[in-house]
Design a protein around this motif. Structure first.
Motif, PDB file in Angstrom:
ATOM      1  N   ILE A   1       0.823  -1.212   0.000  1.00 28.35           N
ATOM      2  CA  ILE A   1       0.000   0.000   0.000  1.00 28.35           C
ATOM      3  C   ILE A   1       0.852   1.255   0.000  1.00 28.35           C
ATOM      4  O   ILE A   1       0.542   2.222  -0.677  1.00 28.35           O
ATOM      5  CB  ILE A   1      -0.985  -0.025   1.195  1.00 28.35           C
ATOM      6  N   PHE A   2       1.982   1.216   0.700  1.00 24.88           N
ATOM      7  CA  PHE A   2       2.855   2.393   0.717  1.00 24.88           C
ATOM      8  C   PHE A   2       3.251   2.798  -0.697  1.00 24.88           C
ATOM      9  O   PHE A   2       3.141   3.925  -1.117  1.00 24.88           O
ATOM     10  CB  PHE A   2       4.098   2.097   1.560  1.00 24.88           C
ATOM     11  N   ARG A   3       3.683   1.762  -1.437  1.00 34.11           N
ATOM     12  CA  ARG A   3       4.127   2.007  -2.795  1.00 34.11           C
ATOM     13  C   ARG A   3       2.995   2.570  -3.648  1.00 34.11           C
ATOM     14  O   ARG A   3       3.168   3.500  -4.436  1.00 34.11           O
ATOM     15  CB  ARG A   3       4.596   0.666  -3.364  1.00 34.11           C
ATOM     16  N   ARG A   4       1.830   2.001  -3.473  1.00 31.69           N
ATOM     17  CA  ARG A   4       0.685   2.451  -4.284  1.00 31.69           C
ATOM     18  C   ARG A   4       0.228   3.861  -3.878  1.00 31.69           C
ATOM     19  O   ARG A   4      -0.203   4.650  -4.721  1.00 31.69           O
ATOM     20  CB  ARG A   4      -0.461   1.453  -4.168  1.00 31.69           C
ATOM     21  N   VAL A   5       0.323   4.176  -2.569  1.00 28.21           N
ATOM     22  CA  VAL A   5      -0.068   5.526  -2.143  1.00 28.21           C
ATOM     23  C   VAL A   5       0.889   6.549  -2.752  1.00 28.21           C
ATOM     24  O   VAL A   5       0.475   7.563  -3.312  1.00 28.21           O
ATOM     25  CB  VAL A   5      -0.078   5.633  -0.599  1.00 28.21           C
ATOM     26  N   VAL A   6       2.193   6.225  -2.675  1.00 24.72           N
ATOM     27  CA  VAL A   6       3.168   7.178  -3.197  1.00 24.72           C
ATOM     28  C   VAL A   6       2.987   7.355  -4.706  1.00 24.72           C
ATOM     29  O   VAL A   6       2.999   8.468  -5.228  1.00 24.72           O
ATOM     30  CB  VAL A   6       4.591   6.719  -2.853  1.00 24.72           C
ATOM     31  N   HIS A   7       2.788   6.260  -5.418  1.00 26.46           N
ATOM     32  CA  HIS A   7       2.620   6.378  -6.864  1.00 26.46           C
ATOM     33  C   HIS A   7       1.255   6.919  -7.258  1.00 26.46           C
ATOM     34  O   HIS A   7       1.112   7.597  -8.265  1.00 26.46           O
ATOM     35  CB  HIS A   7       2.867   5.031  -7.550  1.00 26.46           C
ATOM     36  N   GLY A   8       0.261   6.601  -6.430  1.00 25.64           N
ATOM     37  CA  GLY A   8      -1.082   7.109  -6.721  1.00 25.64           C
ATOM     38  C   GLY A   8      -1.151   8.617  -6.657  1.00 25.64           C
ATOM     39  O   GLY A   8      -1.976   9.247  -7.315  1.00 25.64           O
ATOM     40  N   GLY A   9      -0.245   9.198  -5.878  1.00 24.27           N
ATOM     41  CA  GLY A   9      -0.212  10.652  -5.773  1.00 24.27           C
ATOM     42  C   GLY A   9      -0.062  11.328  -7.123  1.00 24.27           C
ATOM     43  O   GLY A   9      -0.629  12.382  -7.367  1.00 24.27           O
ATOM     44  N   TRP A  10       0.713  10.716  -8.000  1.00 22.52           N
ATOM     45  CA  TRP A  10       0.927  11.302  -9.325  1.00 22.52           C
ATOM     46  C   TRP A  10      -0.386  11.492 -10.052  1.00 22.52           C
ATOM     47  O   TRP A  10      -0.695  12.580 -10.549  1.00 22.52           O
ATOM     48  CB  TRP A  10       1.881  10.411 -10.120  1.00 22.52           C
ATOM     49  N   ASN A  11      -1.163  10.415 -10.098  1.00 23.22           N
ATOM     50  CA  ASN A  11      -2.455  10.510 -10.780  1.00 23.22           C
ATOM     51  C   ASN A  11      -3.346  11.562 -10.121  1.00 23.22           C
ATOM     52  O   ASN A  11      -3.999  12.368 -10.791  1.00 23.22           O
ATOM     53  CB  ASN A  11      -3.178   9.162 -10.748  1.00 23.22           C
ATOM     54  N   THR A  12      -3.360  11.515  -8.780  1.00 20.14           N
ATOM     55  CA  THR A  12      -4.217  12.443  -8.063  1.00 20.14           C
ATOM     56  C   THR A  12      -3.849  13.892  -8.369  1.00 20.14           C
ATOM     57  O   THR A  12      -4.699  14.712  -8.679  1.00 20.14           O
ATOM     58  CB  THR A  12      -4.093  12.169  -6.562  1.00 20.14           C
ATOM     59  N   LEU A  13      -2.540  14.173  -8.304  1.00 17.14           N
ATOM     60  CA  LEU A  13      -2.098  15.538  -8.582  1.00 17.14           C
ATOM     61  C   LEU A  13      -2.419  15.945 -10.011  1.00 17.14           C
ATOM     62  O   LEU A  13      -2.853  17.059 -10.269  1.00 17.14           O
ATOM     63  CB  LEU A  13      -0.592  15.650  -8.344  1.00 17.14           C
ATOM     64  N   MET A  14      -2.213  15.004 -10.933  1.00 21.30           N
ATOM     65  CA  MET A  14      -2.517  15.277 -12.343  1.00 21.30           C
ATOM     66  C   MET A  14      -3.972  15.693 -12.505  1.00 21.30           C
ATOM     67  O   MET A  14      -4.284  16.652 -13.201  1.00 21.30           O
ATOM     68  CB  MET A  14      -2.235  14.034 -13.190  1.00 21.30           C
ATOM     69  N   VAL A  15      -4.832  14.910 -11.872  1.00 20.87           N
ATOM     70  CA  VAL A  15      -6.262  15.229 -11.971  1.00 20.87           C
ATOM     71  C   VAL A  15      -6.498  16.638 -11.465  1.00 20.87           C
ATOM     72  O   VAL A  15      -7.135  17.460 -12.123  1.00 20.87           O
ATOM     73  CB  VAL A  15      -7.105  14.237 -11.142  1.00 20.87           C
ATOM     74  N   GLY A  16      -5.955  16.918 -10.275  1.00 25.69           N
ATOM     75  CA  GLY A  16      -6.169  18.240  -9.699  1.00 25.69           C
ATOM     76  C   GLY A  16      -5.700  19.327 -10.633  1.00 25.69           C
ATOM     77  O   GLY A  16      -6.431  20.260 -10.951  1.00 25.69           O
ATOM     78  N   ILE A  17      -4.476  19.193 -11.119  1.00 24.52           N
ATOM     79  CA  ILE A  17      -3.889  20.281 -11.901  1.00 24.52           C
ATOM     80  C   ILE A  17      -4.576  20.426 -13.247  1.00 24.52           C
ATOM     81  O   ILE A  17      -4.957  21.518 -13.664  1.00 24.52           O
ATOM     82  CB  ILE A  17      -2.377  20.064 -12.051  1.00 24.52           C
ATOM     83  N   ILE A  18      -4.782  19.285 -13.935  1.00 23.38           N
ATOM     84  CA  ILE A  18      -5.347  19.396 -15.278  1.00 23.38           C
ATOM     85  C   ILE A  18      -6.810  19.844 -15.227  1.00 23.38           C
ATOM     86  O   ILE A  18      -7.229  20.710 -15.997  1.00 23.38           O
ATOM     87  CB  ILE A  18      -5.177  18.071 -16.042  1.00 23.38           C
ATOM     88  N   ALA A  19      -7.565  19.299 -14.275  1.00 22.53           N
ATOM     89  CA  ALA A  19      -8.971  19.709 -14.181  1.00 22.53           C
ATOM     90  C   ALA A  19      -9.062  21.211 -13.921  1.00 22.53           C
ATOM     91  O   ALA A  19      -9.837  21.922 -14.573  1.00 22.53           O
ATOM     92  CB  ALA A  19      -9.672  18.946 -13.061  1.00 22.53           C
ATOM     93  N   VAL A  20      -8.224  21.700 -12.993  1.00 23.36           N
ATOM     94  CA  VAL A  20      -8.278  23.133 -12.693  1.00 23.36           C
ATOM     95  C   VAL A  20      -7.807  23.951 -13.883  1.00 23.36           C
ATOM     96  O   VAL A  20      -8.360  25.009 -14.180  1.00 23.36           O
ATOM     97  CB  VAL A  20      -7.456  23.438 -11.424  1.00 23.36           C
ATOM     98  N   THR A  21      -6.801  23.449 -14.616  1.00 22.20           N
ATOM     99  CA  THR A  21      -6.358  24.181 -15.795  1.00 22.20           C
ATOM    100  C   THR A  21      -7.495  24.327 -16.798  1.00 22.20           C
ATOM    101  O   THR A  21      -7.714  25.403 -17.359  1.00 22.20           O
ATOM    102  CB  THR A  21      -5.173  23.459 -16.457  1.00 22.20           C
ATOM    103  N   ILE A  22      -8.230  23.210 -17.012  1.00 19.83           N
ATOM    104  CA  ILE A  22      -9.354  23.287 -17.949  1.00 19.83           C
ATOM    105  C   ILE A  22     -10.351  24.355 -17.505  1.00 19.83           C
ATOM    106  O   ILE A  22     -10.719  25.250 -18.267  1.00 19.83           O
ATOM    107  CB  ILE A  22     -10.069  21.915 -18.045  1.00 19.83           C
ATOM    108  N   SER A  23     -10.764  24.288 -16.234  1.00 17.07           N
ATOM    109  CA  SER A  23     -11.788  25.244 -15.819  1.00 17.07           C
ATOM    110  C   SER A  23     -11.222  26.656 -15.754  1.00 17.07           C
ATOM    111  O   SER A  23     -11.922  27.618 -16.054  1.00 17.07           O
ATOM    112  CB  SER A  23     -12.400  24.837 -14.482  1.00 17.07           C
ATOM    113  N   LEU A  24      -9.941  26.782 -15.418  1.00 17.11           N
ATOM    114  CA  LEU A  24      -9.340  28.117 -15.337  1.00 17.11           C
ATOM    115  C   LEU A  24      -9.278  28.764 -16.714  1.00 17.11           C
ATOM    116  O   LEU A  24      -9.671  29.913 -16.894  1.00 17.11           O
ATOM    117  CB  LEU A  24      -7.938  28.015 -14.733  1.00 17.11           C
TER     118      LEU A  24
END
Lengths: 331, 332, 423
Positions: free
Chosen positions: C111-134
């Motif tokens: 789970i540690f490994r997946r949490v650390v790697h999952g962060g990438w996807n999560t951050l991507m979603v945050g940044i790209i979604a906000v970029t679209i709406s911005l």
């Protein structure tokens, strides 16, 4: 001698901000007699409003702090009163009118409700009596068709009418002192003339004392008996209105008068401007605060703040080391 | 100014109505705020024309419409004989260079995110630097001209006091060597002692650079001090226009008389003795001006005809214009 | 008035003489010299809230980025049924021969490994979604706010109508499958703006443009089928009529903002789910859906900020100097609306991450076995009752931390950039 209505002794107020301690009022002392109109004149940041708010303990603490002083109203120190007692004084014996007539009335209630509130709180009148009295007050301040206009909301009143309504509210408890903080600054000259005229009449009829705070020397010339001129938190000149205008002794007051154009001036007259800027209230100079802008500077001016000295035969006080030289020059 | 000086700006029947619209999506026009209503006057080259009036009388709108910051509803503005209203945006650009403006609020009229240097340079960027000088040199020269230390070019407006900011605004207006400067209440938000500094500066610059001013203000005593001629506005109309001394010694319109007597005089002796005309009531709304003469609702002289028809704006004695039926009785 | 000539009573003066011409020399700037941005940065780093936010956000971003580039992970091959749902193990033992500080999940993945790697996807979603709406919301809000107060020039009007013509033409073009219609409707919009005085009578104009629109829509579609031609012809007529009205600034703003109101009327998560259902599942689709849903937030914010800046006298000053609209927007408006946008963007990333987690939880986000925090929660909450708390708690805490971090940072920024602005 009779006890004065209001006596202020060595009032000092500071504000503690991120940029340092702002010395807003630096040892102000004077007396105000019953039925007297006192004009307080000065530019923005000279402490005129802060000192008036401190009388009623209306400055926000913190960042403000009343460091020292006494405000004796009928001999009682307002700065030491319990909050309940102070509340009786506020709006009861001392009333205030503020600068901005657009925001000093609550837009959510009718004008009549707001006047009646003061009457029911301080005078313990019942609803009907309060309503009658409110209508009376509104017509007193010159609002036509007063009874009907009681049910109007502030936005239905013009700026001048709101200021009249504020005055009506202030008068509702027959105060012995009315503090007016730049009450006509936001109004046009023709409306200002109406309000000045009204206050003059009411003051005469009711014999109340008025403290009129303004930057406009013209208004106080018409209205006031005595004038305090303030600069950087100090009273630098105080006296009867004619002494201030005709026997001016402080270079700052001279400068203020010189920088006003007059309707009857000769063509080609140049305005005498005061060079530079008011001092930073965070770092006041050691000597006289006016020193950097003054044309009559001597050594002592750089050394210490001059005390208020009596320079005439009837309570004309000036805080300047060189007033004698100035008097000589004027003669 | 003498009568033989040439006319720089001629304003003819200028009218500006702001439409009042109602409705959320498709708006319908339900009325007009008659901010400026059929105003005509001339500004001579090299003079200062004062424009006084109370809040909402349309004096600011006149200034902005002359610069075509607002499109007029009708009427013409001739600058050296050329009708500005007939020009398109690119034709107008050449004239913008010759007409600049100083604004009322020194806090709102300077972009807080721009340095003093770039604020003053803005007109230079649009119109080019006059006389082929170096841009930086020109900015230094301008700051020096208005009494600011040229070392301040990289500072931001919030580091300055109100009076200093107004000087920055003046430097910006002077940048491209304009002929006309419209001063829109340039001193009313400043302290008394600073007002005199700015007025002296404006007078000095006029003498040095041969500028023409349209000086808009509500402070009659200051307007009288700085102006050669004065126009008084009331509710969108010019009610009186005359030489500064003429209008002071012989005001012909009852509104001018009331305005003059309402100005507080900083002299207790005069204040004690003089007679004051206190006007009744408030300014009517410019959305529903009265029928007939605009001033009829507050006028102490109003007679029947004032409530039915608008008095003609006429030249009653040479150089003195007034719009009142009863002006003749004051001409003595 | 007492007129004193200082010379007559000149006392020996020790100070510098302050005459009129000397104002320049005594005229000093009253405040310390620094730009507003530097000021804001100082306030930001001196606030505890912002410090905490800044720390959390930069820590999570740093670990995620480092893990993404320097710690290889292939989710497709990562599984080990023998290590199914093991609790956190710090010291390897017989049962669990390897270290799993966060434990393992139902497929025996660390789970540690997946949490650390999952962060990438999560951050991507945050940044790209906000970029679209911005970008979309910001642009709409900027144009709406600007042209609501400032009259459009002819060129801008033409461009706007070309854009709108093309936009509306998209629908008939899609129905008839003739992309050329987009171009033709764009041209029609341009024509409507260019010949604005042509046929001054309003009704005649509407009829003419409707007829041309009908011809474009219906005429071309005749090659496809008569039935399509009727539909697209009607649409074309409507578009033509709409274009003939010549959208002014305030009407444009009105229509845009009402459209935003309509979007806001839907519960945002429901709308996002609907959009994902329409587009199909997948992380990218989720980003788009979340981005679209928060367009109105940015559009309204930017419009109101622009409206308040446009009222300022310095905009009038710029116009009086003769500066063009582009210059006014970029030099005067943009820097002054940047503060609220920065704050909203920061807070927006937090809520986009939360929305993405919700979509993932519902199985509408990342496609398994791709690690993503929301999806990890969704996979594991069933095992909570059997005592496998670690499978839920660690991704949950990660979500909470990053959202908290962005929110703290956003609040700190709001205080630092103080919209009231110190003067």
């Amino acid at each position: 001698m009779e006890q004065p209505l209001l006596e202020i002794k060595d009032l000092r107020v500071t504000f503690h901000t991120d940029d340092g301690t702002v010395h807003a009022v630096n040892g102000v002392s004077y007396k105000l007699e019953k039925g007297e109109v006192l004009g307080i004149v000065g530019e923005s940041g000279c402490g005129k409003s802060v000192h008036a708010l401190s009388i009623m303990r209306l400055i926000s603490i913190p960042p403000g702090r009343i460091d020292s002083g006494e405000v004796l109203f009928y001999g009682k120190d307002l700065l030491k009163l319990e909050f309940e007692e102070l509340r009786q004084v506020r709006g009861g014996q001392i009333a205030m009118v503020f600068q901005d007539p657009m925001t000093s009335l609550n837009p959510a209630y009718t004008v009549g409700f707001q006047i009646m509130e003061a009457l029911t709180v301080h005078k313990k009148l019942d609803q009907n009596q309060a309503r009658d009295r409110s209508a009376e007050l509104l017509s007193l301040v010159g609002i036509p068709d007063a009874r009907r206009r009681l049910d109007d909301y502030p936005h239905q009143f013009s700026g001048g009418m709101r200021q009249r309504a504020m005055i009506a509210m202030a008068l509702s408890c027959e105060p012995s002192l009315l503090i007016a903080d730049e009450p006509t600054t936001a109004l046009d000259v023709t409306i200002q003339a109406q309000i000045v005229d009204l206050v003059k009449r009411l003051q005469r009829d009711y014999g109340m004392a008025v403290m009129w705070i303004t930057h406009d020397l013209g208004v106080v010339a018409e209205l006031a008996h005595k004038i305090n001129v303030m600069y950087a938190g100090y009273i630098i000149e105080r006296g009867h209105v004619k002494d201030i205008f005709k026997r001016t002794r402080h270079p700052y007051t001279l400068g203020l008068l010189g920088s006003l154009p007059r309707l009857d001036e000769a063509p080609g007259t140049k305005l005498v401007s005061i060079p530079g800027l008011p001092p930073d209230l965070v770092a006041l100079p050691k000597g006289c605060p006016f020193v950097a802008r003054c044309t009559y500077v001597t050594d002592s001016c750089l050394e210490s703040m001059p005390p208020l000295e009596n320079v005439g035969d009837r309570d004309h006080l000036v805080a300047c080391w060189n007033w004698a030289a100035i008097a000589e020059g004027a003669a | 100014m003498s009568a033989e000086s040439s006319v720089l700006v001629k304003v003819q029947n200028l009218t500006k109505y702001f439409p009042i619209n109602k409705g959320i999506l498709f708006q319908s026009h339900i009325g007009d705020v008659k901010a400026v209503d059929d105003v005509s006057f001339e500004i001579y080259s090299g003079e200062t024309l004062g424009l006084v009036g109370e809040t909402g009388c349309g004096k600011t709108t006149v200034g902005r419409t002359i610069l075509r910051l607002y499109e007029p509803t009708s009427g013409h503005v001739y600058f050296e004989g050329i009708d500005l209203m007939s020009l398109n945006e690119s034709g107008m650009r050449a004239f913008r260079k010759r007409m600049q403006m100083i604004f009322q609020d020194p806090y709102a009229s300077l972009n807080p995110r721009m340095t003093v240097g770039s604020i003053v340079a803005a007109p230079l960027d649009v119109h080019g630097v006059p006389d082929g000088k170096d841009k930086k040199e020109r900015i230094d020269e301008l700051l020096d001209m208005v009494g600011l230390n040229p070392d301040f070019v990289n500072r931001y407006p919030h580091e300055f006091s109100g009076g200093q900011r107004q000087r920055i605004g003046i430097a910006r207006a002077l940048a491209v060597n304009p002929d006309l400067i419209i001063c829109d209440e340039p001193i009313s938000s400043l302290d008394v002692s600073i007002q005199a500094q700015v007025v002296n500066l404006l007078e000095e610059l006029q003498g040095r650079l041969g500028l023409t001013y349209l000086f808009i203000a509500h402070d009659l005593s200051m307007v009288r001090h700085i102006s050669d001629r004065i126009a008084v506005m009331y509710l969108g109309k010019v009610v009186e226009l005359a030489d500064r001394n003429e209008i002071y010694l012989r005001p012909l319109h009852p509104y001018t008389q009331a305005l003059m007597s309402a100005v507080p005089v900083p002299d207790p002796d005069i204040a004690e003795t003089r007679h004051r005309v206190i006007l009744e009531g408030d300014l009517p709304s410019p959305a529903h001006p009265p029928v007939g003469c605009n001033f009829s609702t507050r006028c102490p002289l109003a007679k029947e005809q004032c409530f039915t028809a608008d008095p003609e704006y006429r030249e009653i004695v040479p150089g003195h214009w007034v719009a009142c039926y009863f002006a003749d009785q004051f001409v003595k | 008035m007492p007129t004193l000539t200082p010379a007559s009573i000149m006392i020996e003066r020790k100070m510098t003489k302050t005459t009129q011409s000397d104002i320049a020399t005594i005229d000093y700037a009253v405040r310390e010299h620094r730009s507003l941005w530097v000021d804001a940065w100082r306030r930001l780093v001196s606030s505890r809230t912002a410090q905490a936010g800044l720390f959390i956000v930069s820590f999570l971003i740093l670990t995620t980025v480092l893990a993404h580039f320097f710690w290889e992970y292939n989710p497709k091959t990562d599984l080990d049924y023998t290590l199914k749902l093991k609790p956190p193990t710090l010291i390897p033992n017989e049962e669990v021969p390897s270290v799993h500080i966060f434990g393992t999940d139902k497929l025996g993945r660390d789970i540690f490994r997946r949490v650390v790697h999952g962060g990438w996807n999560t951050l991507m979603v945050g940044i790209i979604a906000v970029t679209i709406s911005l970008v979309i919301g910001g642009l709409l809000g900027l144009l709406a706010g600007f042209f609501e107060s400032i009259e459009m020039t002819r060129l801008e009007k033409i461009l706007l109508l070309v854009f709108l013509g093309g936009l509306m033409g998209f629908l008939p073009a899609w129905i008839a499958e003739q992309p050329v219609q987009i171009v033709l409707f764009a041209l029609l919009g341009g024509a409507a703006a260019m010949f604005e005085n042509f046929l001054a009578g309003r009704s005649a104009r509407v009829v003419l443009f409707a007829a041309v629109g009908l011809l474009i829509g219906g005429g071309l579609a005749l090659f496809v089928s008569p039935y399509t031609a009727i539909v697209t012809g009607l649409l074309g007529g409507l578009i033509g009529a709409a274009l003939s009205l010549q959208l002014g600034g305030s009407l444009f703003s009105n229509i845009t903002m009402r459209a935003m109101d309509i979007v806001l009327a839907f519960p945002s998560y429901l709308l996002a789910i609907a959009i994902v259902a329409f587009l199909g599942t997948g992380l990218e689709k989720g980003m788009v859906a979340i981005g679209i849903v928060s367009i109105p937030v940015f559009a309204r914010l930017v419009r109101s900020s622009v409206l308040s800046v446009v009222q300022k006298e310095y905009i009038l000053a710029a116009q009086s100097v003769g500066e063009g609209h582009g210059r006014i927007i970029f030099r005067h408006i943009f820097p002054n609306v940047l503060s609220p946008i920065t704050v909203q963007t920061t807070l927006g990333i937090g809520s986009a991450i939360l929305a993405a987690a919700a979509l993932g939880f519902l199985g509408l986000g990342a496609v398994p076995p791709e690690p993503e925090w929301g999806a990890m929660l969704g996979d594991s909450y069933k095992y909570l009752s059997s005592g496998a708390w670690w499978a839920v708690v660690f991704p949950g805490v990660a979500i909470m931390l990053i959202v908290l971090g962005f929110n703290l940072l956003g609040d700190g920024l709001r205080d630092a950039l103080d919209p009231k602005m110190k003067v």
